[in-house]
Design an enzyme around this catalytic site. Structure first.
Site, PDB file in Angstrom:
ATOM      1  N   ASP A   1       0.851  -1.192   0.000  1.00  0.00           N
ATOM      2  CA  ASP A   1       0.000   0.000   0.000  1.00  0.00           C
ATOM      3  C   ASP A   1       0.881   1.235   0.000  1.00  0.00           C
ATOM      4  OD1 ASP A   1      -2.238  -1.426   0.249  1.00  0.00           O
ATOM      5  OD2 ASP A   1      -2.956  -0.425   2.058  1.00  0.00           O
TER       6      ASP A   1
ATOM      7  N   SER B   1       4.962   4.087  10.837  1.00  0.00           N
ATOM      8  CA  SER B   1       5.155   2.913   9.983  1.00  0.00           C
ATOM      9  C   SER B   1       3.821   2.228   9.757  1.00  0.00           C
ATOM     10  CB  SER B   1       6.130   1.935  10.638  1.00  0.00           C
ATOM     11  OG  SER B   1       5.488   1.291  11.714  1.00  0.00           O
ATOM     12  N   LYS B   2       3.733   1.521   8.616  1.00  0.00           N
ATOM     13  CA  LYS B   2       2.479   0.874   8.248  1.00  0.00           C
ATOM     14  C   LYS B   2       2.118  -0.239   9.237  1.00  0.00           C
ATOM     15  CE  LYS B   2       3.657   0.638   3.721  1.00  0.00           C
ATOM     16  NZ  LYS B   2       3.538   0.079   2.368  1.00  0.00           N
ATOM     17  N   ARG B   3       3.138  -0.794   9.883  1.00  0.00           N
ATOM     18  CA  ARG B   3       2.896  -1.875  10.821  1.00  0.00           C
ATOM     19  C   ARG B   3       2.203  -1.345  12.078  1.00  0.00           C
ATOM     20  NH1 ARG B   3       6.417  -3.864  14.148  1.00  0.00           N
ATOM     21  NH2 ARG B   3       8.032  -2.523  13.263  1.00  0.00           N
ATOM     22  N   LYS B   4       2.637  -0.171  12.519  1.00  0.00           N
ATOM     23  CA  LYS B   4       2.149   0.352  13.794  1.00  0.00           C
ATOM     24  C   LYS B   4       0.937   1.273  13.676  1.00  0.00           C
ATOM     25  CE  LYS B   4       6.133   1.254  16.587  1.00  0.00           C
ATOM     26  NZ  LYS B   4       6.633   2.419  17.175  1.00  0.00           N
TER      27      LYS B   4
END
Ligand code: GLU
Length: 516
Positions: free
Chosen positions: A41, A278-281
């Site tokens: 994304d 970040s995309k993870r968090k």
């Protein structure tokens, strides 16, 4: 006087040049670019860079380029490239040249430019600025481990292959048939450079960077320099994580005899706890998230514009992109790690929603509802209802996604309206008596002229005054009966939109349900 003499004409030009930047005097048309990798994304940082790239290109009458950096074949994610085009267009931050639009420097995708890199690698090899390295992954991993175990501060490649032929190297352990090509970083590598935002910057000493991988693909470091040069990019805007790579890039420009671009290293966006976004968090690191949630692209663009950039004036948060373009200066960007505070974006989004007239807002809501699946193929009647209901919810919306759920009671059949259990349980007084009085009152009203004002006056006298109860108590069962919930858009306006017959049908059903 010696200083002046030794400075020479070149230095005079450099001084003039930096004065030009410092005063932000009119600039020749800039060529800027954003160069995302389609590895998932699109990241919000891509839009953030694009915004400043585009502002600068527009202000100087230049061009903004989108290049797709897709040489890392293992990390490619299908669909990601399309999402980059879509989200930039959605934000009105689309490029002037791109793989989709084409342009004078096509192709704009690195995987389609593979032939352009090899000749420069050969030139660097021939000039002694680069060398083959046959060290296997295993050897490099073992070297790293050995150093870590010994707590050695050394991190770079140990130059085992430097100066060797393939033949010589093959006799040593840790040999791989397919070599990479590395830069030979000179001892006196220049570590300082001028940054448009940060002024004079010093970066750490680089390692002998790999520029051509064993599979023949260039690494980012080579490809970015070759492409930026061949595409005439003169202003490189990118995240501050690339500062440490800039000395390597400047070396490549120098070795290849090219004029280096100017660099603007933007601050990293941070979460409210100051960690790197970040995309993870953080779901808000995904550009698609904002669209899915129902943010207006103009609000998000405005929000990004204010990250690290001062408002036009105290308290004047809302600003068009055109206005921003006029006043934009690199030196006004602050480097303090702007915090990505979604509550501020929510507020801005509400402001933008209320700045639209109801017709335009309804268009945006409908477009969102269909794209997100809130509505599938809505009938003309449903569309008309949403449009009619828009003035009722406009003041209360933070996100586009909230409108249809708030107005859903206008879209259901009278017989299909569900009465929220909790709302029913919380009704005070004698709801059955209240509903009887309300039904009698509304039956006495004509079909024509069933407007909010008339309804309110009639119910006030026919229910509240007649039964001697407060409006809060008297209107609650009517609200639940008509909208299904004790929390709803303004009641009398909602009743006007539904019309007399529908209100009567709903209230009768509710009365029956309470009696049953
Ligand atoms: N492909 C790099 C990235 O996605 C681009 C960095 C740059 O703008 O030079 O971060």
């Amino acid at each position: 006087m010696t200083g002046v003499h030794s400075a020479g004409p070149g230095a005079a030009r450099r001084i003039q040049y930096s004065v030009l930047i410092m005063t932000d005097a009119p600039h020749s048309p800039a060529r800027t670019r954003v160069a995302p990798s389609p590895t998932g994304d699109p990241h919000v940082g891509t839009a953030y860079m694009a915004l400043f790239d585009k502002a600068w290109a527009r202000q100087t009458g230049g061009r903004f380029v989108l290049r797709i950096e897709d040489t890392d074949r293992n990390r490619l994610v299908p669909g990601s490239e399309e999402q980059i085009y879509e989200t930039l267009d959605w934000l009105a931050l689309g490029p002037d040249e791109s793989p989709l639009l084409g342009g004078p420097y096509a192709p704009y995708k690195q995987s389609e430019r593979l032939d352009s890199y090899r000749p420069y690698v050969d030139q660097l090899l021939a000039d002694g600025h680069a060398y083959y390295c046959w060290c296997s992954q295993e050897r490099l991993a073992a070297l790293r481990k050995e150093r870590a175990d010994a707590h050695s501060p050394e991190t770079g490649y140990d130059r085992l292959c430097l100066g060797m032929t393939k033949e010589e190297r093959s006799k040593l352990p840790g040999f791989s048939e397919t070599p990479v090509v590395r830069m030979r970083i000179p001892d006196d590598v220049e570590l300082g450079f001028h940054d448009l935002i940060r002024g004079d910057v010093r970066a750490p000493r680089p390692d002998d960077q790999v520029i051509l991988k064993a599979d023949g693909f260039p690494t980012y470091h080579l490809a970015v320099v070759v492409d930026d040069h061949l595409m005439g990019i003169d202003t490189v805007v990118r995240g501050e994580e690339w500062i440490s790579s800039t000395p390597k890039h400047l070396l490549l420009y120098k070795w290849l005899g090219w004029q280096a671009p100017q660099f603007a290293h933007m601050p990293l966006l941070r979460n409210t706890d100051k960690s790197k976004i970040s995309k993870r968090k953080n779901p808000a690191a995904r550009l698609m998230w904002f669209r899915e949630q129902g943010y207006l692209p103009e609000a998000l663009r405005n929000f990004l514009q204010l990250l690290a950039y001062p408002t036009i004036a105290e308290g004047e948060e809302m600003e068009s992109f055109e206005s921003f373009i006029q006043r934009f200066r690199w030196s006004d960007i602050s480097t303090g790690g702007p915090v990505f505070d979604v509550t501020k974006l929510d507020w801005l989004n509400g402001q933008y929603i209320r700045s639209l007239d109801v017709g335009a807002l309804a268009d945006r809501v409908l477009e969102y509802a269909v794209a997100s699946g809130q509505l599938t193929d809505p009938s003309e009647a449903a569309v008309a209802r949403i449009r009619a209901g828009m003035p009722l919810v406009r003041e209360r919306l933070t996100l586009l996604s909230e409108a249809v759920p708030k107005l859903s009671f206008l879209l259901v059949e009278d017989a299909g309206l569900a009465f929220d259990e909790d709302s029913v349980a919380k009704l005070k007084g004698d709801p059955a008596a209240i509903l009887d009085a309300a039904l009698a009152t509304l039956e006495g009203l004509p079909e024509d002229g069933f407007d909010a004002e008339t309804i309110q006056q009639a119910l006030k006298s026919g229910v509240c005054e007649a039964l001697g109860i407060k409006p809060r108590v008297g209107f609650a069962p009517i609200r639940v009966g008509v909208t299904g919930n004790r929390v709803s858009p303004p009641l009398f306006e909602s009743m006007e939109i539904l019309g007399r017959a529908s209100c009567l049908a709903r209230l009768r059903r509710f009365a029956d349900q309470l009696a049953g």
